[in-house]
Motif scaffolding. Structure first.
Motif, PDB file in Angstrom:
ATOM      1  N   GLY A  14      27.614  17.459  23.281  1.00  0.00           N
ATOM      2  CA  GLY A  14      26.331  17.323  22.606  1.00  0.00           C
ATOM      3  C   GLY A  14      25.238  18.105  23.314  1.00  0.00           C
ATOM      4  O   GLY A  14      24.435  18.800  22.675  1.00  0.00           O
ATOM      5  N   HIS A  15      25.177  18.012  24.646  1.00  0.00           N
ATOM      6  CA  HIS A  15      24.215  18.789  25.417  1.00  0.00           C
ATOM      7  C   HIS A  15      24.399  20.284  25.171  1.00  0.00           C
ATOM      8  O   HIS A  15      23.435  21.024  24.903  1.00  0.00           O
ATOM      9  CB  HIS A  15      24.404  18.553  26.925  1.00  0.00           C
ATOM     10  N   LEU A  16      25.631  20.742  25.280  1.00  0.00           N
ATOM     11  CA  LEU A  16      25.904  22.175  25.233  1.00  0.00           C
ATOM     12  C   LEU A  16      25.697  22.733  23.840  1.00  0.00           C
ATOM     13  O   LEU A  16      25.149  23.836  23.670  1.00  0.00           O
ATOM     14  CB  LEU A  16      27.323  22.438  25.723  1.00  0.00           C
ATOM     15  N   ARG A  17      26.091  21.980  22.822  1.00  0.00           N
ATOM     16  CA  ARG A  17      25.877  22.452  21.453  1.00  0.00           C
ATOM     17  C   ARG A  17      24.386  22.511  21.133  1.00  0.00           C
ATOM     18  O   ARG A  17      23.916  23.459  20.491  1.00  0.00           O
ATOM     19  CB  ARG A  17      26.612  21.542  20.467  1.00  0.00           C
ATOM     20  N   SER A  18      23.623  21.516  21.592  1.00  0.00           N
ATOM     21  CA  SER A  18      22.172  21.541  21.375  1.00  0.00           C
ATOM     22  C   SER A  18      21.537  22.749  22.043  1.00  0.00           C
ATOM     23  O   SER A  18      20.669  23.415  21.459  1.00  0.00           O
ATOM     24  CB  SER A  18      21.535  20.257  21.912  1.00  0.00           C
ATOM     25  N   ALA A  19      21.954  23.058  23.273  1.00  0.00           N
ATOM     26  CA  ALA A  19      21.398  24.207  23.979  1.00  0.00           C
ATOM     27  C   ALA A  19      21.690  25.499  23.228  1.00  0.00           C
ATOM     28  O   ALA A  19      20.811  26.363  23.079  1.00  0.00           O
ATOM     29  CB  ALA A  19      21.965  24.270  25.395  1.00  0.00           C
ATOM     30  N   LEU A  20      22.905  25.642  22.728  1.00  0.00           N
ATOM     31  CA  LEU A  20      23.286  26.852  22.011  1.00  0.00           C
ATOM     32  C   LEU A  20      22.508  26.974  20.694  1.00  0.00           C
ATOM     33  O   LEU A  20      22.054  28.072  20.329  1.00  0.00           O
ATOM     34  CB  LEU A  20      24.785  26.839  21.740  1.00  0.00           C
ATOM     35  N   GLU A  21      22.322  25.872  19.999  1.00  0.00           N
ATOM     36  CA  GLU A  21      21.589  25.927  18.736  1.00  0.00           C
ATOM     37  C   GLU A  21      20.099  26.150  18.956  1.00  0.00           C
ATOM     38  O   GLU A  21      19.441  26.815  18.146  1.00  0.00           O
ATOM     39  CB  GLU A  21      21.871  24.666  17.918  1.00  0.00           C
ATOM     40  N   LEU A  22      19.524  25.619  20.052  1.00  0.00           N
ATOM     41  CA  LEU A  22      18.142  25.949  20.401  1.00  0.00           C
ATOM     42  C   LEU A  22      17.996  27.453  20.608  1.00  0.00           C
ATOM     43  O   LEU A  22      17.025  28.070  20.147  1.00  0.00           O
ATOM     44  CB  LEU A  22      17.723  25.210  21.669  1.00  0.00           C
ATOM     45  N   LEU A  23      18.938  28.038  21.308  1.00  0.00           N
ATOM     46  CA  LEU A  23      18.926  29.474  21.569  1.00  0.00           C
ATOM     47  C   LEU A  23      18.882  30.252  20.253  1.00  0.00           C
ATOM     48  O   LEU A  23      18.093  31.200  20.097  1.00  0.00           O
ATOM     49  CB  LEU A  23      20.175  29.839  22.369  1.00  0.00           C
TER      50      LEU A  23
END
Length: 209
Positions: free
Chosen positions: A12-21
């Motif tokens: 969840g953390h990593l997917r959120s970071a990628l989608e923010l990018l």
């Protein structure tokens, strides 16, 4: 900047970071583990180990950075100090963004120097399913006049705005539940990156002592 305890980092953390990018068209996302989180209990795993797990989770993903700067400072891990460090690094005209979840946003008025956060960066609130609590008077006053409704409007200035953002993939994964599962020797498969799961299991992290 996406801060947190990352205790442990999960998909969840990593997917959120990628989608923010992607959604905000950022150059990079600094994922910053807190050494001493001011408003949370001290994590049972060391900051250095949590950073290692984050590095394993990110791997070679373009645009995501495991940033150790809060581990290199003494005292509580205040976000305002971290943003000040990033501002010095990137300059006065860079568009800086601090992302946080809706549950953390609801406590923003209790943070250290909350007004300073807006002086240094924009805030992007990641909507989370089930977080519909009303704003306190102090929080409403803090954000008054700051909210915009598109990434384009947010990026017109270097700092000072607020954007609420529903990311395309909203993975409702709980680090608390992951720790419970690990403590009781239950599977965490498909909740964590494989490399993170492997290190946790190999080193018996989050097991009851």
């Amino acid at each position: 900047m996406l801060g947190g305890t990352f205790d442990p980092v999960h998909l969840g953390h990593l997917r959120s970071a990628l989608e923010l990018l992607e959604v905000l068209q950022l150059d990079r996302v600094h994922m910053v583990p807190a050494k001493v989180p001011p408003l949370r209990d001290t994590p049972q795993v060391t900051p250095e180990e949590r950073l290692t797990l984050l590095q394993l989770g990110i791997g070679d993903t373009p645009g995501l950075v495991a940033d150790p700067r809060e581990l290199e400072r003494d005292g509580p891990s205040y976000s305002a100090d971290t943003l000040a460090s990033l501002r010095r690094e990137y300059g006065d005209q860079a568009r800086l963004v601090m992302a946080l979840g809706h549950d953390a946003f609801l406590r923003l008025a209790d943070w250290h120097s909350p007004q300073r956060l807006f002086e240094l960066a924009h805030l992007v609130v990641i909507d989370r399913p089930g977080c519909e609590a009303p704003l306190t008077t102090a929080l409403a006053e803090l954000i008054e006049g700051r909210e915009v409704f598109s990434p384009g409007a947010l990026m017109r200035r270097p700092a000072g705005g607020l954007l609420r953002l529903a990311l395309p993939t909203r993975l409702s994964i709980s680090a608390t539940e992951i720790r419970r599962r690990l403590a009781s020797n239950r599977s965490v498969r498909f909740l964590l990156p494989e490399a993170v799961e492997g290190r946790i299991l190999d080193n018996l992290l989050y097991r009851r002592r």
